[in-house]
Structures are given as structure tokens and as C-alpha cells.
Design a protein around this motif. Structure first.
Motif, PDB file in Angstrom:
ATOM      1  N   VAL A  67      12.640  10.704   0.679  1.00 24.85           N
ATOM      2  CA  VAL A  67      12.540  10.170  -0.673  1.00 24.85           C
ATOM      3  C   VAL A  67      11.335   9.234  -0.695  1.00 24.85           C
ATOM      4  O   VAL A  67      11.265   8.286   0.095  1.00 24.85           O
ATOM      5  CB  VAL A  67      13.804   9.411  -1.093  1.00 24.85           C
ATOM      6  N   ALA A  68      10.380   9.528  -1.564  1.00 23.25           N
ATOM      7  CA  ALA A  68       9.172   8.709  -1.664  1.00 23.25           C
ATOM      8  C   ALA A  68       9.021   8.188  -3.082  1.00 23.25           C
ATOM      9  O   ALA A  68       9.327   8.890  -4.048  1.00 23.25           O
ATOM     10  CB  ALA A  68       7.943   9.520  -1.262  1.00 23.25           C
ATOM     11  N   THR A  69       8.538   6.964  -3.195  1.00 21.63           N
ATOM     12  CA  THR A  69       8.317   6.341  -4.497  1.00 21.63           C
ATOM     13  C   THR A  69       6.955   5.657  -4.504  1.00 21.63           C
ATOM     14  O   THR A  69       6.455   5.240  -3.454  1.00 21.63           O
ATOM     15  CB  THR A  69       9.393   5.284  -4.810  1.00 21.63           C
ATOM     16  N   HIS A  70       6.363   5.568  -5.695  1.00 20.05           N
ATOM     17  CA  HIS A  70       5.137   4.795  -5.831  1.00 20.05           C
ATOM     18  C   HIS A  70       4.917   4.448  -7.291  1.00 20.05           C
ATOM     19  O   HIS A  70       5.573   4.970  -8.185  1.00 20.05           O
ATOM     20  CB  HIS A  70       3.949   5.546  -5.214  1.00 20.05           C
ATOM     21  N   ARG A  71       3.971   3.533  -7.524  1.00 21.39           N
ATOM     22  CA  ARG A  71       3.575   3.210  -8.885  1.00 21.39           C
ATOM     23  C   ARG A  71       2.592   4.262  -9.368  1.00 21.39           C
ATOM     24  O   ARG A  71       1.650   4.623  -8.630  1.00 21.39           O
ATOM     25  CB  ARG A  71       2.926   1.826  -8.934  1.00 21.39           C
ATOM     26  N   PRO A  72       2.776   4.809 -10.549  1.00 22.74           N
ATOM     27  CA  PRO A  72       1.883   5.861 -11.047  1.00 22.74           C
ATOM     28  C   PRO A  72       0.416   5.471 -10.918  1.00 22.74           C
ATOM     29  O   PRO A  72       0.010   4.363 -11.273  1.00 22.74           O
ATOM     30  CB  PRO A  72       2.295   6.001 -12.518  1.00 22.74           C
ATOM     31  N   GLY A  73      -0.364   6.386 -10.340  1.00 19.97           N
ATOM     32  CA  GLY A  73      -1.789   6.174 -10.163  1.00 19.97           C
ATOM     33  C   GLY A  73      -2.163   5.441  -8.892  1.00 19.97           C
ATOM     34  O   GLY A  73      -3.344   5.385  -8.535  1.00 19.97           O
ATOM     35  N   ASP A  74      -1.192   4.888  -8.185  1.00 18.69           N
ATOM     36  CA  ASP A  74      -1.455   4.140  -6.956  1.00 18.69           C
ATOM     37  C   ASP A  74      -1.481   5.098  -5.771  1.00 18.69           C
ATOM     38  O   ASP A  74      -0.646   5.991  -5.661  1.00 18.69           O
ATOM     39  CB  ASP A  74      -0.370   3.085  -6.762  1.00 18.69           C
ATOM     40  N   ALA A  75      -2.423   4.908  -4.851  1.00 18.80           N
ATOM     41  CA  ALA A  75      -2.490   5.770  -3.669  1.00 18.80           C
ATOM     42  C   ALA A  75      -1.359   5.474  -2.693  1.00 18.80           C
ATOM     43  O   ALA A  75      -0.920   6.358  -1.952  1.00 18.80           O
ATOM     44  CB  ALA A  75      -3.842   5.597  -2.969  1.00 18.80           C
ATOM     45  N   ASP A  78       5.973   4.396  -0.688  1.00 12.21           N
ATOM     46  CA  ASP A  78       6.997   4.060   0.304  1.00 12.21           C
ATOM     47  C   ASP A  78       7.861   5.284   0.539  1.00 12.21           C
ATOM     48  O   ASP A  78       8.282   5.955  -0.416  1.00 12.21           O
ATOM     49  CB  ASP A  78       7.862   2.899  -0.185  1.00 12.21           C
ATOM     50  N   LEU A  79       8.137   5.556   1.791  1.00 12.60           N
ATOM     51  CA  LEU A  79       8.859   6.763   2.178  1.00 12.60           C
ATOM     52  C   LEU A  79      10.059   6.415   3.041  1.00 12.60           C
ATOM     53  O   LEU A  79       9.963   5.588   3.955  1.00 12.60           O
ATOM     54  CB  LEU A  79       7.927   7.693   2.962  1.00 12.60           C
ATOM     55  N   THR A  80      11.199   7.027   2.717  1.00 11.72           N
ATOM     56  CA  THR A  80      12.380   6.950   3.578  1.00 11.72           C
ATOM     57  C   THR A  80      12.706   8.349   4.074  1.00 11.72           C
ATOM     58  O   THR A  80      12.807   9.288   3.285  1.00 11.72           O
ATOM     59  CB  THR A  80      13.598   6.385   2.826  1.00 11.72           C
ATOM     60  N   ARG A  91      12.128   4.021   7.491  1.00 13.18           N
ATOM     61  CA  ARG A  91      11.301   3.594   6.364  1.00 13.18           C
ATOM     62  C   ARG A  91       9.869   3.397   6.846  1.00 13.18           C
ATOM     63  O   ARG A  91       9.645   2.785   7.891  1.00 13.18           O
ATOM     64  CB  ARG A  91      11.824   2.284   5.762  1.00 13.18           C
ATOM     65  N   ILE A  92       8.914   3.907   6.047  1.00 14.94           N
ATOM     66  CA  ILE A  92       7.512   3.759   6.410  1.00 14.94           C
ATOM     67  C   ILE A  92       6.652   3.884   5.156  1.00 14.94           C
ATOM     68  O   ILE A  92       7.012   4.594   4.217  1.00 14.94           O
ATOM     69  CB  ILE A  92       7.087   4.809   7.479  1.00 14.94           C
ATOM     70  N   GLY A  93       5.539   3.188   5.132  1.00 16.52           N
ATOM     71  CA  GLY A  93       4.610   3.257   4.014  1.00 16.52           C
ATOM     72  C   GLY A  93       3.403   4.115   4.348  1.00 16.52           C
ATOM     73  O   GLY A  93       3.152   4.440   5.513  1.00 16.52           O
ATOM     74  N   ARG A  94       2.648   4.475   3.328  1.00 13.85           N
ATOM     75  CA  ARG A  94       1.505   5.362   3.526  1.00 13.85           C
ATOM     76  C   ARG A  94       0.481   4.778   4.502  1.00 13.85           C
ATOM     77  O   ARG A  94      -0.047   5.490   5.352  1.00 13.85           O
ATOM     78  CB  ARG A  94       0.829   5.636   2.178  1.00 13.85           C
ATOM     79  N   SER A  95       0.175   3.495   4.401  1.00 11.85           N
ATOM     80  CA  SER A  95      -0.836   2.916   5.280  1.00 11.85           C
ATOM     81  C   SER A  95      -0.428   3.023   6.742  1.00 11.85           C
ATOM     82  O   SER A  95      -1.261   3.286   7.623  1.00 11.85           O
ATOM     83  CB  SER A  95      -1.097   1.448   4.913  1.00 11.85           C
ATOM     84  N   ASN A  96       0.863   2.873   7.029  1.00 13.32           N
ATOM     85  CA  ASN A  96       1.313   2.982   8.412  1.00 13.32           C
ATOM     86  C   ASN A  96       1.423   4.435   8.864  1.00 13.32           C
ATOM     87  O   ASN A  96       1.265   4.730  10.055  1.00 13.32           O
ATOM     88  CB  ASN A  96       2.637   2.244   8.592  1.00 13.32           C
ATOM     89  N   LEU A  97       1.676   5.356   7.937  1.00 17.09           N
ATOM     90  CA  LEU A  97       1.586   6.770   8.293  1.00 17.09           C
ATOM     91  C   LEU A  97       0.170   7.097   8.757  1.00 17.09           C
ATOM     92  O   LEU A  97      -0.024   7.821   9.737  1.00 17.09           O
ATOM     93  CB  LEU A  97       1.958   7.644   7.092  1.00 17.09           C
ATOM     94  N   TYR A  98      -0.819   6.553   8.061  1.00 12.87           N
ATOM     95  CA  TYR A  98      -2.208   6.763   8.463  1.00 12.87           C
ATOM     96  C   TYR A  98      -2.460   6.210   9.857  1.00 12.87           C
ATOM     97  O   TYR A  98      -3.192   6.805  10.652  1.00 12.87           O
ATOM     98  CB  TYR A  98      -3.149   6.114   7.444  1.00 12.87           C
ATOM     99  N   VAL A 196      21.543   4.926  11.959  1.00 13.87           N
ATOM    100  CA  VAL A 196      20.715   3.943  12.648  1.00 13.87           C
ATOM    101  C   VAL A 196      19.484   3.726  11.791  1.00 13.87           C
ATOM    102  O   VAL A 196      18.796   4.682  11.432  1.00 13.87           O
ATOM    103  CB  VAL A 196      20.305   4.439  14.043  1.00 13.87           C
ATOM    104  N   ARG A 197      19.198   2.484  11.422  1.00 14.22           N
ATOM    105  CA  ARG A 197      18.094   2.195  10.514  1.00 14.22           C
ATOM    106  C   ARG A 197      16.879   1.711  11.286  1.00 14.22           C
ATOM    107  O   ARG A 197      16.954   0.757  12.061  1.00 14.22           O
ATOM    108  CB  ARG A 197      18.531   1.159   9.473  1.00 14.22           C
ATOM    109  N   ASN A 198      15.758   2.382  11.028  1.00 10.60           N
ATOM    110  CA  ASN A 198      14.509   2.102  11.728  1.00 10.60           C
ATOM    111  C   ASN A 198      13.447   1.699  10.719  1.00 10.60           C
ATOM    112  O   ASN A 198      13.061   2.514   9.869  1.00 10.60           O
ATOM    113  CB  ASN A 198      14.064   3.354  12.507  1.00 10.60           C
ATOM    114  N   ASP A 199      12.980   0.455  10.790  1.00 15.28           N
ATOM    115  CA  ASP A 199      11.918  -0.012   9.900  1.00 15.28           C
ATOM    116  C   ASP A 199      10.591   0.190  10.629  1.00 15.28           C
ATOM    117  O   ASP A 199      10.113  -0.693  11.353  1.00 15.28           O
ATOM    118  CB  ASP A 199      12.126  -1.488   9.544  1.00 15.28           C
ATOM    119  N   ALA A 200       9.982   1.366  10.429  1.00 13.78           N
ATOM    120  CA  ALA A 200       8.728   1.676  11.122  1.00 13.78           C
ATOM    121  C   ALA A 200       7.592   0.776  10.660  1.00 13.78           C
ATOM    122  O   ALA A 200       6.666   0.511  11.432  1.00 13.78           O
ATOM    123  CB  ALA A 200       8.352   3.145  10.876  1.00 13.78           C
TER     124      ALA A 200
END
Length: 207
Positions: A67-75, A78-80, A91-98, A196-200
Motif C-alpha cells: 500500500v503506497a500513498t503520496h501527495r498528488p504531484g509529489d515524487a 510512503d510504502l508499506t 515501512r519504507i519511503g521512496r528516498s530510502n528505496l533509492y 513483526v513490524r519493521n521500520d526500514a
């Protein structure tokens, strides 16, 4: 991150041509679709719910949920990720995926096509012989990068590829059902009770 590899895709002429032809502009407010795709040498099944330019949920092989969410137009987004077999919620965000080498962008997640990463050529195409009939009307394009060619059946209404085939006409992505009916908000609720919850983000973010 097998959930990210939804479609093995190539690239196009200047990047502007890709953005113009495969544009998200005017996409439906809601879209649900079922797709079969090739990955790791086997067929996978995925269901996608897309809530405009705000949220997307993807369930692959009844084993991985994202499940991913973002503000419209924003690169950024947030992904779970829920691993249903191992009962792990990440849980991980786009910048950390990069940072870990995964360059999936929002368009990738929500439209089943990856932006080109090198020289390419995009031209009008025709449906290869022997493919199943698309579930809706589409326009065919040939996307070439080096020796690789992908035949893409792009639905200009739903703004997704309905079929993708290799140079020799082998299907690697096929939408089998689609609906533009409203999606209940509860569809995007994340239920990771007992996981088990992992905050990447916490593990990857630089100090």
C-alpha cells in the motif's frame, strides 16, 4: 522487493515522448484491475486498486501486499509491504528505496510501466499475432532499446498497459479484468496485527 517487479519494461525516444504517450493526465478517479505477468521465470497474478493520484494497493499471488500513498504531484511516497507468509510488515519511503538500489517511482507503482533509463525509440505498432484480445480498446506502440523491443497495448482511458509482449510476441503482462467503479476507503487500510513490524526508514536513514 519482488512486488516492485510488476512489469519487465524498457524505454523510449527522448524521455518527453514517453511522458507524452504514456501520460497519467486524465486518468480515472478510481481503477481496479487484475493482471497476469511474468517474473522470475513464472507467471504471477496481481490485483491493483488505484485511487487517482493518491493511493495504490497491490496484492501479488495472495502473498505480498503493498500500500503506497503520496501527495498528488509529489515524487515522494510512503510504502508499506506486508509479507503474508512470513507475517512481516515493512515501512519504507521512496528516498530510502533509492538508497538500497530500488528506483521504483510513483508512475511505476500505479501504471505498470517504468520510465526509460537510456536511449530508446517509441513508434506506433500493431498487435502481434496470437495474442489474446485486450479487455478494452487500446493503442499499440513498439518500444525499442538496443536489441530489445516491447509491444505495448496502452489503454488511453484507464492509463495502463493492457498487454505487453516481447519482440517475438510472447506475452509478459496481461490485464484480465478491469473496473472504474468507486473503491471503498477501507480497501487501503493496513491490517498488520500480529505481524513483526519493521521500520526500514529508521534502519536506513543516515544519522
Amino acid at each position: 522487493m519482488a512486488i516492485m517487479a510488476a512489469a519487465p519494461l524498457a524505454a523510449v525516444a527522448p524521455a518527453a515522448s514517453f511522458d507524452r504517450i504514456f501520460s497519467a493526465a486524465g486518468e480515472p478517479a478510481a481503477l481496479r484491475y487484475d493482471v497476469m505477468f511474468m517474473g522470475d521465470g513464472r507467471v504471477h497474478r496481481m490485483t491493483v486498486w488505484r485511487d487517482g493520484d493518491r493511493r495504490v494497493k497491490r496484492v501479488t499471488d495472495d502473498a505480498l501486499v503493498s500500500v503506497a500513498t503520496h501527495r498528488p504531484g509529489d515524487a515522494a511516497y510512503d510504502l508499506t509491504l506486508l509479507d503474508m507468509k512470513r507475517r512481516i510488515s515493512t515501512r519504507i519511503g521512496r528516498s530510502n528505496l533509492y538508497r538500497v538500489g530500488n528506483f521504483t517511482d510513483w508512475f511505476d507503482l500505479t501504471h505498470g510501466l517504468r520510465h526509460p533509463k537510456g536511449a530508446y525509440r517509441l513508434t506506433p505498432g500493431t498487435m502481434p499475432a496470437g495474442l489474446p484480445k485486450p479487455v478494452a480498446g487500446c493503442r499499440w506502440y513498439d518500444l525499442a532499446q538496443g536489441p530489445r523491443v516491447d509491444h505495448i497495448c496502452w489503454d488511453p482511458v484507464a492509463r495502463i498497459p493492457l498487454l505487453i509482449a516481447t519482440k517475438d510476441g510472447r506475452p509478459v503482462w496481461r490485464v484480465t479484468a478491469m473496473s472504474r467503479a468507486a473503491i471503498a476507503p477501507s480497501t487501503f487500510a493496513i491490517d498488520d496485527r500480529g505481524f513483526v513490524r519493521n521500520d526500514a526508514n529508521h534502519d536506513i536513514d543516515p544519522d
